[in-house]
Write a protein that holds these residues in place. Structure first.
Motif, PDB file in Angstrom:
ATOM      1  N   ALA A 497       0.812  -1.213   0.000  1.00  0.00           N
ATOM      2  CA  ALA A 497       0.000   0.000   0.000  1.00  0.00           C
ATOM      3  C   ALA A 497       0.844   1.261   0.000  1.00  0.00           C
ATOM      4  O   ALA A 497       0.304   2.373   0.018  1.00  0.00           O
ATOM      5  CB  ALA A 497      -0.921   0.004   1.216  1.00  0.00           C
ATOM      6  N   ALA A 498       2.163   1.148   0.005  1.00  0.00           N
ATOM      7  CA  ALA A 498       3.037   2.316   0.053  1.00  0.00           C
ATOM      8  C   ALA A 498       3.837   2.434  -1.229  1.00  0.00           C
ATOM      9  O   ALA A 498       4.108   1.443  -1.912  1.00  0.00           O
ATOM     10  CB  ALA A 498       3.979   2.242   1.250  1.00  0.00           C
ATOM     11  N   THR A 499       4.221   3.680  -1.540  1.00  0.00           N
ATOM     12  CA  THR A 499       5.017   3.958  -2.726  1.00  0.00           C
ATOM     13  C   THR A 499       6.204   4.824  -2.340  1.00  0.00           C
ATOM     14  O   THR A 499       6.041   5.824  -1.633  1.00  0.00           O
ATOM     15  CB  THR A 499       4.180   4.687  -3.797  1.00  0.00           C
ATOM     16  N   THR A 500       7.387   4.453  -2.767  1.00  0.00           N
ATOM     17  CA  THR A 500       8.566   5.295  -2.574  1.00  0.00           C
ATOM     18  C   THR A 500       8.970   5.881  -3.924  1.00  0.00           C
ATOM     19  O   THR A 500       8.774   5.265  -4.975  1.00  0.00           O
ATOM     20  CB  THR A 500       9.738   4.506  -1.975  1.00  0.00           C
ATOM     21  N   MET A 501       9.540   7.059  -3.851  1.00  0.00           N
ATOM     22  CA  MET A 501       9.855   7.796  -5.063  1.00  0.00           C
ATOM     23  C   MET A 501      11.209   8.467  -4.891  1.00  0.00           C
ATOM     24  O   MET A 501      11.502   9.053  -3.853  1.00  0.00           O
ATOM     25  CB  MET A 501       8.772   8.852  -5.316  1.00  0.00           C
ATOM     26  N   THR A 502      12.038   8.388  -5.916  1.00  0.00           N
ATOM     27  CA  THR A 502      13.336   9.055  -5.908  1.00  0.00           C
ATOM     28  C   THR A 502      13.282  10.227  -6.885  1.00  0.00           C
ATOM     29  O   THR A 502      12.897  10.059  -8.051  1.00  0.00           O
ATOM     30  CB  THR A 502      14.460   8.097  -6.314  1.00  0.00           C
ATOM     31  N   VAL A 503      13.663  11.399  -6.377  1.00  0.00           N
ATOM     32  CA  VAL A 503      13.597  12.631  -7.168  1.00  0.00           C
ATOM     33  C   VAL A 503      14.982  13.252  -7.197  1.00  0.00           C
ATOM     34  O   VAL A 503      15.687  13.273  -6.187  1.00  0.00           O
ATOM     35  CB  VAL A 503      12.576  13.613  -6.557  1.00  0.00           C
ATOM     36  N   HIS A 504      15.365  13.803  -8.339  1.00  0.00           N
ATOM     37  CA  HIS A 504      16.629  14.524  -8.468  1.00  0.00           C
ATOM     38  C   HIS A 504      16.340  16.001  -8.717  1.00  0.00           C
ATOM     39  O   HIS A 504      15.559  16.351  -9.605  1.00  0.00           O
ATOM     40  CB  HIS A 504      17.464  13.962  -9.608  1.00  0.00           C
ATOM     41  N   ILE A 505      16.993  16.874  -7.917  1.00  0.00           N
ATOM     42  CA  ILE A 505      16.900  18.320  -8.065  1.00  0.00           C
ATOM     43  C   ILE A 505      18.311  18.842  -8.267  1.00  0.00           C
ATOM     44  O   ILE A 505      19.248  18.399  -7.594  1.00  0.00           O
ATOM     45  CB  ILE A 505      16.292  18.992  -6.811  1.00  0.00           C
ATOM     46  N   ALA A 506      18.497  19.792  -9.185  1.00  0.00           N
ATOM     47  CA  ALA A 506      19.823  20.369  -9.390  1.00  0.00           C
ATOM     48  C   ALA A 506      20.315  20.980  -8.088  1.00  0.00           C
ATOM     49  O   ALA A 506      19.549  21.626  -7.356  1.00  0.00           O
ATOM     50  CB  ALA A 506      19.787  21.421 -10.489  1.00  0.00           C
ATOM     51  N   ALA A 507      21.603  20.816  -7.800  1.00  0.00           N
ATOM     52  CA  ALA A 507      22.160  21.253  -6.523  1.00  0.00           C
ATOM     53  C   ALA A 507      22.094  22.758  -6.345  1.00  0.00           C
ATOM     54  O   ALA A 507      22.057  23.262  -5.211  1.00  0.00           O
ATOM     55  CB  ALA A 507      23.605  20.775  -6.394  1.00  0.00           C
ATOM     56  N   ASP A 508      22.063  23.532  -7.448  1.00  0.00           N
ATOM     57  CA  ASP A 508      22.048  24.990  -7.320  1.00  0.00           C
ATOM     58  C   ASP A 508      20.633  25.555  -7.224  1.00  0.00           C
ATOM     59  O   ASP A 508      20.445  26.768  -7.220  1.00  0.00           O
ATOM     60  CB  ASP A 508      22.785  25.632  -8.494  1.00  0.00           C
TER      61      ASP A 508
END
Length: 607
Positions: A497-508
């Motif tokens: 019933a759970a979802t994990t998500m990986t997100v990338h954001i630019a470091a700047d």
């Protein structure tokens, strides 16, 4: 004859004391006439004397300084009354009046039409000084010069000027004057016509023409600005280019762009053109409790809608900032929120010296500029996130995805996101690779599931890494929030019933603000981990490493020749047959090699 009739009308009421009487020729004293007119003796005497000078009355002295007046015998009073009535109606219908100035006695006479234009009653007796005072302060010197020249040299004049009535109403009038000699007396006689409606119509047409010119110019600016903005590679360049394009147009005096500090709510200058220090001087803020936050700029942030003022000098709400309009020389202004997909990137301020600027058609175009700039900023930030070697990797978990999204609790799979395309209108196409399940399981899921946010899923086929999918999503809040903050989703894993998500954001980027926005869109979302890392396999390195190994010599040669001969330029510098001839192959062979080479290049980029 016409001049005499107009003069009759000047004193029509006085003359009626005699003409309406059973004995027109019976002498009357000045006090008697004044009593019938309910008018002062001095004013009555001036009227009677003028009528006597014109031959309408006869007069003689009686006693010590007294004088009597009577109507000459044989005058056709009925015809004169009719003519006076016609002239009075003509004055009223034509919004005209007449006047006459006796140079020797310095006396000025007005008809009722002239009094009506000035907004005074029929008993008003003007002086030359008072008459000049009615004219607008900017027009008074010119009308005085024309009048004095007419008195001194006899030069006639005709002018269109403004005057203020006794109630303060501004009117446009056409004034004429000419020098005459009447019974040995030097006079200036003229007419006055109210042309206010005509001037208003002219001003409307002038405003419409000016607005049309501005709109045509603005459309050109928008086209140039769109091309220029899309050519920029950083947010700073986009903002500088926007302000430069707008401030250099004829329609606007200066422009600026500012972002908003999420903690203090203060405006942070990012670009200014045509002005220096406006934002610091005005102490702009989005905080409504601060003086600088009560104006259009603060309201633009809070409402996320354009705020404008078409005339700062007539808008009572702008009174407290008039000193700024005088200091920075503008008469109209607009503040436009820069928004894309509900993310506020800042505010664009545009200022003009035009009174009445920013009409509705102009505002519609300017709102489009806010969207163009917002889209361009979002695009470069996403590109930076995709190309940056240094990224911040964020992990999130969403609980109860079975009830929130409609994915069965027993479903388990992992999805590697290969590409996410925004289609606009909050729609996305996601190309991903599913692992942990077979194609039959996915087809069963599609048959049984009723998903929220997911409009359609297409199985593209099996690959060595898993099953390729195309997922069409509508209004997905998490995906929109990630994209709007210049990030991208790299992996989604569904376990029960759970979802994990990986997100990338630019470091700047402002990562903290991005986290806040992402976690706020779903009530069951929490952040698990944050770490800064390098992109494990930068696409450029991978491309450089992969291409030499996959391209054949002939394919490499075909690509090189096509590129350097301008086959990929627009317009093309060389056609396919021309490149084929250079390579010494047929056109069909050239296209076969080129198509295979292009496919391998795209494979290296997207895989």
């Amino acid at each position: 004859m016409e001049d005499r009739s107009v003069l009759d009308d000047i004193y029509a009421e006085t003359l009626e004391v005699f003409t309406e009487s059973d004995e027109p020729a019976a002498p009357r004293s000045t006090p008697e006439v004044a009593a019938e007119l309910d008018c002062g003796r001095r004013a009555t005497h001036k009227r009677l004397q003028q009528l006597a000078d014109r031959g309408e009355l006869e007069t003689k002295k009686v006693g010590a300084g007294a004088r009597v007046w009577w109507r000459p015998a044989g005058t056709d009073s009925r015809d004169r009354r009719r003519l006076r009535e016609l002239l009075t109606n003509a004055e009223r219908l034509g919004d005209v009046g007449a006047w006459e100035y006796d140079i020797d006695s310095a006396e000025l006479f007005w008809t009722d039409g002239t009094r009506r234009i000035h907004g005074v009653d029929s008993e008003y007796e003007p002086t030359l000084e008072a008459a000049l005072d009615f004219f607008h302060s900017e027009d008074r010197p010119e009308i005085k010069r024309l009048f004095e020249r007419c008195v001194e040299s006899g030069t006639p004049y005709n002018a269109e000027v403004r005057l203020h009535t006794s109630t303060g109403e501004e009117r446009w009038v056409r004034v004429s004057g000419e020098a005459i000699t009447d019974r040995g007396k030097s006079k200036v006689r003229g007419y006055l016509q109210d042309i206010t409606p005509q001037k208003k119509h002219e001003r409307v047409l002038e405003t419409q023409r000016a607005n049309l010119e501005v709109l045509n110019s603005l459309n050109t600016v928008v086209r140039q600005l769109t091309d220029a903005v899309l050519d920029q590679s950083t947010r700073a360049e986009i903002e500088e280019t926007t302000c430069e394009q707008l401030s250099e147009s004829d329609a606007y005096r200066f422009a600026w762009i500012a972002s908003i500090d999420p903690v203090t709510l203060e405006f942070v200058p990012r670009a200014e053109r045509g002005v220096e220090g406006y934002i610091e001087t005005t102490e702009l803020t989005a905080n409504p409790t601060e003086p600088g936050g009560q104006g259009p700029a603060g309201r633009a942030v809070r409402t996320q809608k354009m705020q404008f003022c078409r005339d700062v000098y007539s808008d009572p709400e702008f009174e407290k900032w008039l000193h700024l309009s005088e200091r920075f020389s503008y008469s109209s202004m607009a503040n436009i929120p820069i928004i894309y997909e509900e993310t506020l990137y800042g505010v664009l301020g545009i200022y003009s010296q035009r009174v009445g600027g920013f009409a509705a058609p102009e505002r519609e175009v300017l709102e489009g500029i806010g969207e163009i700039v917002g889209h361009a900023i979002a695009s470069v930030e996403r590109k930076q996130a995709l190309l940056s070697d240094e990224v911040v990797e964020l992990s999130f978990r969403i609980s109860h995805t079975d009830s929130q999204i409609g994915i069965p609790s027993e479903f388990e799979a992992s999805f590697e996101f290969d590409s996410t395309l925004s289609l606009g209108r909050r729609e996305f196409l996601v190309y991903c690779t599913a692992t942990g399940m077979d194609q039959t399981g996915i087809e069963q899921l599609l048959d049984d599931g009723e998903f929220r946010y997911i409009d359609d899923i297409t199985v593209l086929g099996e690959t060595s890494d898993g099953i390729g999918l195309e997922v069409r999503m509508v209004d997905p809040p998490v995906l929109s929030a990630v994209a709007n903050n210049g990030g991208y989703v790299s992996n989604v894993t569904i376990t029960g019933a759970a979802t994990t998500m990986t997100v990338h954001i630019a470091a700047d980027q402002d990562v903290s603000a991005a986290i806040d926005r992402i976690t706020s869109v779903e009530p069951e979302m929490e952040m698990l981990r944050r770490r800064q890392t390098r992109r494990p396999d930068p696409s450029l390195d991978r491309l450089l490493q992969t291409l030499p190994e996959t391209l054949t010599d002939r394919q490499q040669a075909t690509l090189d020749a096509a590129y350097f001969m301008g086959y990929f330029d627009w317009p093309r510098q060389s056609s396919g047959p021309e490149v084929a001839e250079t390579l010494g192959v047929s056109s069909s062979t050239f296209h076969q090699h080129l198509r295979k080479a292009e496919r391998k290049v795209l494979d290296a980029v997207f895989r």
